[in-house]
Design a protein around this motif. Structure first.
Motif, mmCIF file in Angstrom:
data_model
loop_
_atom_site.group_PDB
_atom_site.id
_atom_site.type_symbol
_atom_site.label_atom_id
_atom_site.label_comp_id
_atom_site.label_asym_id
_atom_site.label_seq_id
_atom_site.Cartn_x
_atom_site.Cartn_y
_atom_site.Cartn_z
ATOM 1 N N LEU A 5 0.848 -1.193 0.000
ATOM 2 C CA LEU A 5 0.000 0.000 0.000
ATOM 3 C C LEU A 5 0.884 1.243 0.000
ATOM 4 C CD1 LEU A 5 -2.737 1.491 0.285
ATOM 5 C CD2 LEU A 5 -2.452 1.290 2.767
ATOM 6 N N SER A 7 1.193 4.845 0.646
ATOM 7 C CA SER A 7 0.354 5.569 1.595
ATOM 8 C C SER A 7 1.089 6.768 2.177
ATOM 9 C CB SER A 7 -0.007 4.562 2.708
ATOM 10 O OG SER A 7 -0.461 5.167 3.891
ATOM 11 N N CYS A 13 -7.420 9.607 2.015
ATOM 12 C CA CYS A 13 -7.732 8.532 1.060
ATOM 13 C C CYS A 13 -6.904 7.278 1.348
ATOM 14 C CB CYS A 13 -7.506 9.013 -0.366
ATOM 15 S SG CYS A 13 -8.597 10.375 -0.810
ATOM 16 N N SER A 14 -5.647 7.462 1.791
ATOM 17 C CA SER A 14 -4.830 6.310 2.186
ATOM 18 C C SER A 14 -5.451 5.651 3.421
ATOM 19 C CB SER A 14 -3.407 6.749 2.536
ATOM 20 O OG SER A 14 -2.797 7.417 1.465
ATOM 21 N N ARG A 16 -8.526 5.537 4.316
ATOM 22 C CA ARG A 16 -9.690 4.714 3.931
ATOM 23 C C ARG A 16 -9.266 3.279 3.633
ATOM 24 N NH1 ARG A 16 -11.729 8.790 -0.834
ATOM 25 N NH2 ARG A 16 -12.359 10.539 0.498
ATOM 26 N N VAL A 17 -8.221 3.168 2.805
ATOM 27 C CA VAL A 17 -7.802 1.831 2.369
ATOM 28 C C VAL A 17 -7.199 1.050 3.537
ATOM 29 C CG1 VAL A 17 -6.334 0.542 0.760
ATOM 30 C CG2 VAL A 17 -7.502 2.617 -0.006
ATOM 31 N N ARG A 18 -6.448 1.739 4.400
ATOM 32 C CA ARG A 18 -5.892 1.057 5.576
ATOM 33 C C ARG A 18 -7.006 0.470 6.437
ATOM 34 N NH1 ARG A 18 -2.357 5.997 5.934
ATOM 35 N NH2 ARG A 18 -3.543 6.674 7.760
ATOM 36 N N ILE A 57 -2.400 0.556 -4.658
ATOM 37 C CA ILE A 57 -2.048 -0.777 -4.157
ATOM 38 C C ILE A 57 -1.344 -1.542 -5.259
ATOM 39 C CG2 ILE A 57 -3.889 -0.928 -2.418
ATOM 40 C CD1 ILE A 57 -5.363 -2.870 -4.342
ATOM 41 N N SER A 72 -8.842 5.433 -4.185
ATOM 42 C CA SER A 72 -9.279 4.701 -2.982
ATOM 43 C C SER A 72 -10.646 4.023 -3.133
ATOM 44 C CB SER A 72 -9.282 5.638 -1.780
ATOM 45 O OG SER A 72 -10.156 6.712 -1.989
ATOM 46 N N ILE A 75 -10.338 1.025 -5.216
ATOM 47 C CA ILE A 75 -9.618 -0.004 -4.449
ATOM 48 C C ILE A 75 -10.578 -0.677 -3.453
ATOM 49 C CG2 ILE A 75 -7.782 -0.384 -2.738
ATOM 50 C CD1 ILE A 75 -6.189 1.893 -4.147
ATOM 51 N N LEU A 76 -11.403 0.121 -2.781
ATOM 52 C CA LEU A 76 -12.371 -0.459 -1.828
ATOM 53 C C LEU A 76 -13.324 -1.428 -2.534
ATOM 54 C CD1 LEU A 76 -13.456 2.595 0.412
ATOM 55 C CD2 LEU A 76 -11.681 0.902 0.867
ATOM 56 N N LEU A 79 -11.365 -4.589 -3.379
ATOM 57 C CA LEU A 79 -11.161 -5.428 -2.190
ATOM 58 C C LEU A 79 -12.467 -6.143 -1.825
ATOM 59 C CD1 LEU A 79 -9.018 -3.034 0.064
ATOM 60 C CD2 LEU A 79 -8.189 -4.951 -1.332
#
Lengths: 215, 215
Positions: A5, A7, A13-14, A16-18, A57, A72, A75-76, A79
């Motif tokens: 990642l 980040s 926005c980073s 969010r993904v974390r 990612i 992001s 990416i969500l 995932l």
């Protein structure tokens, strides 16, 4: 190989993904990109993310090919489709749409207008007013949507993508001195979410690239 | 009852939904919301869309309940899940992610920063420069993504949500005098898409609320 990642600790926005990676218990390795040192514009990172933005990612697909993805929200959704052990979208079509509506109310109507790169184009003495204006406007609308959609969390009683976006946005609101008492629903949902490990572990102050003086 | 679309002829977000509805052959009735007359801030429309933005859709669910949804990208995802006769997302997970990446590159990183309500907060003599700056920045990144992802359209040879967002964004680019010759991939895909009925029927000049002098 664990998912990489790209980040920056304070990038919402980073964050969010974390949160999503933590909720879904996906192993990941953080590669810090320092936005203040302009690393997002380096030649190396431009190949990873042509928008010069975090997060991105990087992972291998089933045939061993390297996949790189930016944005992001995309990416969500990726995932969600690939790792559905902990779903962040409800099953019901209308509720899914409501989650995505709140997601876009943050991802399109608030965050992009108050983020660092846009703020850099706004006159110095107006920066705080600019950020707070757009967050207030967006939160007024979200507060109204939540009166219908929320239970314990933004949509019903399960954590969804909407919650994943809410917490980093409230953090930004506080940085711009937005009075959160005007938004009691957002405030109480945020407080509930902040007590959950997946959210607190993802907090900027718990990131490897967070400067010691801020921790 | 046909689906109702609250729309403004020149709103690029409304246009996205009109294209998707046309592609999927879903019957809809346009309810114009005149942004120049401030109708988005009327008490009546505030109940439909607390963000005071177009578009919104209104439809009945299976049990006859009225459903109202805002946010064009959330609407596109909802239409995709409910009406999958003409899919606008590929089956492959990575390609779906790529489509959504391009979608967000427009929906988060370009359109919100150059739209009317933000432009209203920018000084008069800087408006055109502001819009063109953000569109150029976004298009540079998209052009680079397209070198890998595109075929006849943004991702491969089928029309996807990414194309649905591209055409209205190129129209905005032209309004801000962006030199499209710098973006040959975007330009040629846009030209191909503009020849398709679902896109041209959705064009601002073909809307019932388009003033006669513009048609």
């Amino acid at each position: 190989m664990a998912l990489k990642l790209y980040s920056y600790y304070r990038s919402s926005c980073s964050w969010r993904v974390r949160i999503a990676l933590n909720l879904k218990k996906i192993e990941y390795q953080i590669v810090p990109v320092n936005l203040l040192k302009n690393e997002q514009n380096s030649g190396e990172y431009s190949h990873i993310n042509p928008s010069h933005l975090v997060p991105s990612i990087e992972l291998k697909n089933e045939s061993g090919q390297t996949i790189i993805l930016g944005q992001s929200v995309a990416i969500l959704e990726f995932l969600e489709e690939r790792y559905n052990n902990v779903p962040l979208l409800p099953k019901d079509l209308i509720k899914r749409a409501k989650v995505r509506e709140i997601v876009q109310m943050i991802a399109s109507d608030i965050q992009p207008i108050q983020n660092l790169r846009v703020l850099n184009e706004v006159e110095v003495e107006k920066k705080n007013e600019w950020g707070s204006f757009w967050i207030n406007k967006g939160f007024e609308a979200i507060e109204q949507v939540l009166t219908q959609s929320s239970g314990l969390y933004c949509v019903g009683d399960d954590i969804t993508m909407a919650d994943v976006l809410l917490v980093p946005q409230v953090y930004n609101a506080e940085r711009f001195s937005v009075d959160m008492n005007k938004f009691p629903k957002i405030k109480s949902i945020n407080e509930r979410l902040c007590r959950i490990d997946a959210f607190s572990i993802a907090h900027p102050k718990n990131q490897p690239d967070c400067p010691i003086e801020i921790k």
